[in-house]
Each structure stands twice: as C-alpha cells, then as structure tokens.
Design a protein around this motif. Sequence first.
Motif, PDB file in Angstrom:
ATOM      1  N   THR A 116       0.860  -1.180   0.000  1.00 50.29           N
ATOM      2  CA  THR A 116       0.000   0.000   0.000  1.00 50.29           C
ATOM      3  C   THR A 116       0.899   1.232   0.000  1.00 50.29           C
ATOM      4  O   THR A 116       1.866   1.289   0.770  1.00 50.29           O
TER       5      THR A 116
ATOM      6  N   VAL B 192      -3.971   7.701   0.417  1.00 53.28           N
ATOM      7  CA  VAL B 192      -3.648   6.397  -0.147  1.00 53.28           C
ATOM      8  C   VAL B 192      -3.539   6.533  -1.670  1.00 53.28           C
ATOM      9  O   VAL B 192      -4.526   6.818  -2.349  1.00 53.28           O
TER      10      VAL B 192
ATOM     11  N   GLU C 289      -3.807   1.043  -3.545  1.00 51.83           N
ATOM     12  CA  GLU C 289      -4.285  -0.019  -2.669  1.00 51.83           C
ATOM     13  C   GLU C 289      -3.247  -1.145  -2.647  1.00 51.83           C
ATOM     14  O   GLU C 289      -2.613  -1.446  -3.667  1.00 51.83           O
ATOM     15  N   GLY C 290      -3.094  -1.760  -1.487  1.00 53.74           N
ATOM     16  CA  GLY C 290      -2.122  -2.833  -1.388  1.00 53.74           C
ATOM     17  C   GLY C 290      -2.424  -3.750  -0.232  1.00 53.74           C
ATOM     18  O   GLY C 290      -3.575  -3.886   0.205  1.00 53.74           O
TER      19      GLY C 290
ATOM     20  N   ALA D 253      -6.585   0.090   3.431  1.00 56.66           N
ATOM     21  CA  ALA D 253      -6.604   1.543   3.574  1.00 56.66           C
ATOM     22  C   ALA D 253      -7.414   1.993   4.772  1.00 56.66           C
ATOM     23  O   ALA D 253      -7.080   3.001   5.417  1.00 56.66           O
TER      24      ALA D 253
ATOM     25  N   ALA E 208      -7.104  -4.720  -2.911  1.00 54.05           N
ATOM     26  CA  ALA E 208      -5.919  -4.681  -3.764  1.00 54.05           C
ATOM     27  C   ALA E 208      -6.003  -5.717  -4.876  1.00 54.05           C
ATOM     28  O   ALA E 208      -5.631  -5.453  -6.019  1.00 54.05           O
TER      29      ALA E 208
END
Length: 309
Positions: free
Chosen positions: A169, A180, A183-184, A188, A296
């Motif tokens: 992220t 953010v 996204e990862g 978030a 993500a």
Amino acid sequence: MDVAAAAALLRAGGLVAFPTETVYGLGAHALDERAVRRVFAVKGRPADNPLIVHVASLDEVGAVAASVPDGARRLAERYWPGPLTLVLAARPEVPAVTRGGRDSIAVRVPAHPLALDLLRAAAVPVAAPSANRSGRPSPTTAAHVRADLGDDVDAVLDGGPCEVGVESTVVDARGAVPVVLREGAVPADELGAVAGSAAQLGASPGTRHRHYAPRCRVVVASAGEGGQVSAALAGEGHRVALVSPGGAPDGVLHLAAVAEPADLARRLYALLRAAEDAAVDVVVVEAVPEEGVGRAVMDRLRRAADAGG
C-alpha cells in the motif's frame, strides 16, 4: 550467489533481484544515478514513474527522506517491517531519476528476512520496483524474475514464493492527512486510526501506465459466474482458463480453486503467468470480496483486464 556477494554487487552499481513479502524487487543503489537508470532501461519503465526505496529500518529513512512527520512515524512504527510504502519529502541529493523527477521519495522496510539481510549487508538504500518487464504480471518467484529479465539482471536471490503476493500500500504521508495512492496489502481503512487522521484516496503517478497484464486477455467475472462466463467464451471458439472456487465447464482449463482474498493475492500473478504458459486466449477470474487485501486484488484484476492481452 550469497547475500554478501549480492550486497557488494549493489554497492558497485549492479542490479540484484531479491524477494520481499509482496513481490520480487529489482534492486539498485538508490543514490547511484547510473545504476537506477539501468533499472528503468531493463524494465522498460516510464521515466516519470518513481521507484520505491527499500531500507533496513526506520532509522535509515533519513538517507533518502528530508523528514518523517509524526503521522508517518506512527504508520512506520505500526507497519514496518511490512507492506506499507510511505511517500515523504526527499533529500535533495537523491537523484531525480530515483524520484521520477518529483520532490518526494517513496520508502519502505520490507518484511522478508532475506531482503533485510541484503539491505543490512549492502548498507545503502536500495531502489527496487518489481523485477519484471513493465506491464507484465509482477514476479512472486525467482523463476518469474529469470523468465522476464534473464541475463539483464546481475544476480537473483531466491527466497521462495512471496508470502503476500500483491504490492505494498502506498501512502503520501507528508501532510496531516494520509493519502492512499495505491491499494495494497495493508487495508486503507486501517491507516487513519494509526496516523491520527482518516485516510483519503488519491492516485499514484504509476497508475496511468499499463500494469499486471499477461499475454492473454483477462476477464473478471462476478462471484459464482465464472463457469457461465468461461463457457460462453469457449463457445465462441476461444481457448479459456478459469480461476474459480468451483469446477470448470467442459472445454475450459481449471487453473485453480481459489475463494479467499488472501489466497488469491498470494497466487494471482503466478496464475496469470500460468494462463499464458497454457497458451489460452482468455483467463477468467472470479471476483473476491473487496475487504482487506481483497481491495488490492480486485484493483490488480481490473487493471489487468483493462490493459488487454
């Protein structure tokens, strides 16, 4: 090659691919402009797409970042080592090519023991985007790295399959409100409580470029509809592969039964590569719930589908 030799290669301006908990990175000495330019050349990466710099600890962030605001420090203390990248104000001596021409720098501490051993031994900040040709599915095994980069990388450290499987992220943590950008693996919606202010959504400079796409077409099907979608495509004469919790209809290659977001995250890029190795025209992947790392996963799937095959 052992860690000490790989670290020496990095200090000398070489390129070393190494595992992190997210994906394999293509590492170069972040303060060596020539080495960093070679990363861009090997990957075919657009010059305006800045790199993530990896360091061994929060104490080493000062090698590339001018300051670490309080909110950023709280995030680092909570998630490092781990799959969170912080965008901070850059020190002026960081080469412009590493920063993508910006006044900021993206930095993180990875959570893979081999990556940390390498960073400690090298004792330099290491710029490391994913170790693949730009636009391709990210590599989650050493074999993926070798398949994409071959002899263009000086060494590959094999740490086995990546545990998380999707990228970190990315959060712009320069201001009071975390933004953010990508996204990862860190959801978030967790970040605001840690940083002290609710996170906002922005856009990473790299998101406009092609990413994650195999050489076959990617189709995202709604949950429970993968069989129907893949059967229709097969009926049109396409060679089709399916990633679905259920089975596959006749004439469709069932690549994997995956239902949980975290499981699909770990296996997603390997499955996309397996689909192209099977020489199919289309790979259909059933959607997973957009909760936690599922956000993500669905981001990567949609971008792979939009990129075309």
